[in-house]
Motif scaffolding. Structure first.
Motif, mmCIF file in Angstrom:
data_model
loop_
_atom_site.group_PDB
_atom_site.id
_atom_site.type_symbol
_atom_site.label_atom_id
_atom_site.label_comp_id
_atom_site.label_asym_id
_atom_site.label_seq_id
_atom_site.Cartn_x
_atom_site.Cartn_y
_atom_site.Cartn_z
ATOM 1 N N VAL A 80 -4.446 0.968 -8.246
ATOM 2 C CA VAL A 80 -3.784 -0.178 -7.604
ATOM 3 C C VAL A 80 -3.746 0.022 -6.092
ATOM 4 C CG1 VAL A 80 -1.618 -1.455 -7.420
ATOM 5 C CG2 VAL A 80 -2.417 -0.670 -9.667
ATOM 6 N N ASN A 81 -3.420 1.241 -5.656
ATOM 7 C CA ASN A 81 -3.360 1.553 -4.230
ATOM 8 C C ASN A 81 -4.712 1.357 -3.559
ATOM 9 O OD1 ASN A 81 -3.521 4.067 -2.034
ATOM 10 N ND2 ASN A 81 -1.603 2.948 -1.995
ATOM 11 N N TRP A 82 -5.777 1.774 -4.259
ATOM 12 C CA TRP A 82 -7.130 1.606 -3.715
ATOM 13 C C TRP A 82 -7.469 0.132 -3.555
ATOM 14 C CZ3 TRP A 82 -11.377 -0.853 -5.881
ATOM 15 C CH2 TRP A 82 -12.587 -0.694 -5.197
ATOM 16 N N LEU A 83 -7.121 -0.693 -4.572
ATOM 17 C CA LEU A 83 -7.409 -2.119 -4.510
ATOM 18 C C LEU A 83 -6.640 -2.784 -3.368
ATOM 19 C CD1 LEU A 83 -8.735 -4.634 -5.673
ATOM 20 C CD2 LEU A 83 -6.822 -4.828 -7.279
ATOM 21 N N ILE A 84 -5.369 -2.429 -3.214
ATOM 22 C CA ILE A 84 -4.575 -2.997 -2.128
ATOM 23 C C ILE A 84 -5.143 -2.574 -0.776
ATOM 24 C CG2 ILE A 84 -2.302 -2.949 -1.017
ATOM 25 C CD1 ILE A 84 -1.089 -2.770 -3.824
ATOM 26 N N VAL A 115 0.053 12.431 -14.792
ATOM 27 C CA VAL A 115 -1.342 12.295 -14.364
ATOM 28 C C VAL A 115 -1.845 10.881 -14.606
ATOM 29 C CG1 VAL A 115 -3.710 13.015 -14.864
ATOM 30 C CG2 VAL A 115 -1.911 14.728 -14.634
ATOM 31 N N VAL A 116 -1.558 10.326 -15.797
ATOM 32 C CA VAL A 116 -2.005 8.972 -16.118
ATOM 33 C C VAL A 116 -1.360 7.952 -15.180
ATOM 34 C CG1 VAL A 116 -1.967 7.172 -17.875
ATOM 35 C CG2 VAL A 116 -2.479 9.531 -18.527
ATOM 36 N N ALA A 117 -0.048 8.122 -14.918
ATOM 37 C CA ALA A 117 0.647 7.199 -14.019
ATOM 38 C C ALA A 117 0.075 7.265 -12.605
ATOM 39 C CB ALA A 117 2.138 7.508 -14.012
ATOM 40 N N ASN A 118 -0.214 8.469 -12.134
ATOM 41 C CA ASN A 118 -0.777 8.615 -10.789
ATOM 42 C C ASN A 118 -2.173 8.009 -10.701
ATOM 43 O OD1 ASN A 118 1.384 9.786 -9.499
ATOM 44 N ND2 ASN A 118 0.712 11.878 -9.837
ATOM 45 N N LEU A 119 -2.968 8.154 -11.779
ATOM 46 C CA LEU A 119 -4.305 7.568 -11.776
ATOM 47 C C LEU A 119 -4.227 6.049 -11.729
ATOM 48 C CD1 LEU A 119 -6.224 9.819 -14.346
ATOM 49 C CD2 LEU A 119 -6.605 9.666 -11.876
ATOM 50 N N ALA A 120 -3.308 5.484 -12.538
ATOM 51 C CA ALA A 120 -3.143 4.029 -12.526
ATOM 52 C C ALA A 120 -2.659 3.550 -11.163
ATOM 53 C CB ALA A 120 -2.164 3.615 -13.620
ATOM 54 N N MET A 121 -1.698 4.262 -10.588
ATOM 55 C CA MET A 121 -1.175 3.883 -9.282
ATOM 56 C C MET A 121 -2.235 4.040 -8.199
ATOM 57 S SD MET A 121 1.641 2.578 -8.190
ATOM 58 C CE MET A 121 2.941 3.122 -9.291
ATOM 59 N N ALA A 122 -3.064 5.079 -8.331
ATOM 60 C CA ALA A 122 -4.124 5.286 -7.346
ATOM 61 C C ALA A 122 -5.118 4.131 -7.372
ATOM 62 C CB ALA A 122 -4.836 6.611 -7.615
ATOM 63 N N TRP A 150 0.837 -1.208 0.000
ATOM 64 C CA TRP A 150 0.000 0.000 0.000
ATOM 65 C C TRP A 150 0.871 1.257 0.000
ATOM 66 C CZ3 TRP A 150 -1.052 4.229 3.103
ATOM 67 C CH2 TRP A 150 -2.223 4.922 2.821
ATOM 68 N N TYR A 151 1.913 1.260 0.820
ATOM 69 C CA TYR A 151 2.802 2.425 0.863
ATOM 70 C C TYR A 151 3.571 2.591 -0.444
ATOM 71 C CZ TYR A 151 2.048 3.362 5.823
ATOM 72 O OH TYR A 151 1.492 3.705 7.023
ATOM 73 N N VAL A 152 4.027 1.472 -1.040
ATOM 74 C CA VAL A 152 4.809 1.550 -2.279
ATOM 75 C C VAL A 152 3.972 2.092 -3.424
ATOM 76 C CG1 VAL A 152 5.940 0.128 -4.043
ATOM 77 C CG2 VAL A 152 6.469 -0.227 -1.638
ATOM 78 N N THR A 153 2.695 1.725 -3.477
ATOM 79 C CA THR A 153 1.840 2.133 -4.591
ATOM 80 C C THR A 153 1.131 3.457 -4.352
ATOM 81 O OG1 THR A 153 0.006 0.835 -3.671
ATOM 82 C CG2 THR A 153 1.444 -0.250 -5.281
ATOM 83 N N GLU A 154 1.388 4.091 -3.233
ATOM 84 C CA GLU A 154 0.740 5.378 -2.978
ATOM 85 C C GLU A 154 1.199 6.399 -4.018
ATOM 86 O OE1 GLU A 154 -0.342 8.087 0.933
ATOM 87 O OE2 GLU A 154 1.408 6.788 0.940
ATOM 88 N N PRO A 155 0.268 7.065 -4.721
ATOM 89 C CA PRO A 155 0.658 8.003 -5.787
ATOM 90 C C PRO A 155 1.541 9.117 -5.263
ATOM 91 C CG PRO A 155 -1.698 7.529 -5.872
ATOM 92 C CD PRO A 155 -1.189 6.947 -4.584
ATOM 93 N N ALA A 156 2.508 9.509 -6.075
ATOM 94 C CA ALA A 156 3.399 10.606 -5.702
ATOM 95 C C ALA A 156 2.695 11.939 -5.902
ATOM 96 C CB ALA A 156 4.670 10.556 -6.551
#
Length: 438
Positions: free
Chosen positions: A280-284, A271-278, A250-256
């Motif tokens: 994954v972070n939400w699912l975790i 923006v696209v990378a942060n949305l994708a990471m967000a 969860w900490y690793v995938t937290e959007p920058a």
């Protein structure tokens, strides 16, 4: 030698809601046992809120009430199951938690195996990806809790009487003798296993230990050592390390955070990378919440069983007194802050001054009026307050003790045994008091 805070004598007053007579103390909130007026003092909201702000506050209040109602339903379900005699095997939620933990460990293992396999591919970009995967797998590896700092651990040669008492309690509980006893400055106690050898560590917070009587100390030891035999799956490596691993994911995938870039393309990619990471972070985060909820149900049942073990060893009455003392964590923090602020205490570093600190600390906690303890217990009923999020509400723990009362203790602490333990803890009392007063 520090002087204890002298409270004003209780003053009678009248409840503004039901006109019943009250007994108040200037150190604690005034409340009415009859109608529970001011049971939980609240800050009056600002009157200059806009309509949208008032609506948002009302929605938040309703959402909080819904969450509390759901938490109450779950807590009462666990309470009802344990009260009916359900053991750790009857609660099937731990099986689902173990399956989820297996999936987490399989993902980590799959990442490791896949990264190793990439080292044998005839493509340097894939080999680089494999090295990155190996580093990531190492970072996300299941971890054992570390061995405590040696400065806080008492060796058997340092405290033979305390270890002998812990061994007696362990034998009565059905647990193995404890490997290490650790003493801290917390108003708490715990039991866990650490390291590859899974050595057992009993942690005793001196601010909690000092105000307790011998019977309550027995109950505390029996409760904590009972976690070794009460079916608490959270204390096992398999489930505990899975929760730790998911937390790391969860900490690793937290959007920058957003950064200023010179080009539109770079900003769009970010923006696209942060949305994708967000996502994954939400699912975790969702998976972590489910795993913690599943393990929490099993863990709360284990706490009830540890309380039953404590009652069997020290009696129901002493165990209930221990639980009521645990309600006073806020009062203990206030007392420590007040004693720290006293001019004579802050500068005291010799043993007599420190002895005075513990005497004052214990006396002030003992002087907490009964109506304040009762207020905290009723708050536990209203707000489901507990020792922490892993424990059942304190009022349910006390109620559970009444189902199968144990009038007489199985063990007792002899006066000479208690005196020997006090002498063994004296150096730590000196050091911890200095830390608390620093």
């Amino acid at each position: 030698m520090p002087t204890s805070h002298t409270s004003a004598p209780p003053e009678p007053s009248v409840c503004p809601a039901c006109s019943a007579g009250l007994t108040t103390d200037v150190r604690y909130p005034a409340w009415c046992p009859g109608c529970e007026w001011n049971l939980s003092p609240v800050v009056v909201p600002a009157t200059d809120l806009s309509e949208s702000q008032r609506q948002a506050a009302a929605r938040e209040w309703e959402a909080q009430a819904d969450r509390l109602a759901l938490a109450r339903q779950r807590a009462e379900q666990v309470y009802g199951a344990v009260a009916a005699g359900a053991g750790p095997r009857e609660d099937r939620t731990w099986i689902a938690a173990m399956v989820m933990a297996a999936i987490v460990h399989l993902v980590t293992a799959g990442l490791l195996v896949g990264s190793v396999a990439l080292q044998f591919v005839d493509s340097w970009p894939l080999r680089v990806a494999g090295w990155l995967g190996l580093a990531f797998a190492f970072f996300l590896r299941p971890r054992f809790a570390g061995i405590p700092d040696s400065g806080s651990v008492l060796r058997r040669t340092d405290a033979p009487a305390l270890y002998a008492l812990a061994d007696r309690v362990a034998a009565a509980v059905g647990s193995r003798p404890v490997d290490m006893i650790r003493v801290t400055d917390e108003f708490n106690a715990s039991f866990n296993r650490v390291g590859l050898r899974r050595r057992s560590v009993l942690t005793l917070g001196l601010p909690l230990w000092e105000p307790l009587g011998d019977g309550q100390r027995l109950a505390l030891l029996a409760h904590e050592l009972g976690h070794d035999v009460n079916g608490d799956h959270r204390s096992g490596w398999w489930l505990g390390s899975a929760i730790t691993t998911l937390t790391q994911w969860w900490y690793v995938t937290e959007p920058a955070g957003r950064e200023e870039h010179g080009g539109v393309l770079a900003s769009l990619v970010e923006v696209v990378a942060n949305l994708a990471m967000a996502g994954v972070n939400w699912l975790i985060g969702l998976l972590l919440g489910v795993l913690e909820r599943l393990s929490s149900r099993s863990g709360q049942g284990a706490e009830y069983r540890a309380d039953a073990i404590a009652a069997r060893i020290a009696s129901t009455s002493e165990t209930e007194r221990l639980l009521r003392t645990l309600l006073l964590s806020g009062s203990a923090a206030t007392v420590r802050a007040r004693l720290r602020s006293l001019s004579g205490v802050r500068r005291s570093s010799h043993s007599a001054g420190v002895a005075g600190f513990w005497a004052s600390f214990t006396a002030e906690l003992a002087a907490v009026p009964a109506h304040e303890t009762e207020r905290l217990l009723r708050l536990s009923v209203r707000e489901l307050s507990s020792v922490d999020s892993t424990h059942p509400p304190t009022y349910l723990r006390i109620r559970m003790l009444g189902h199968r009362p144990v009038p007489a203790p199985a063990l007792v602490v002899a006066p000479e045994e208690a005196a020997a333990i006090e002498a063994e803890l004296a150096p730590l009392r000196l050091r911890i008091a200095r830390e608390l007063l620093a």
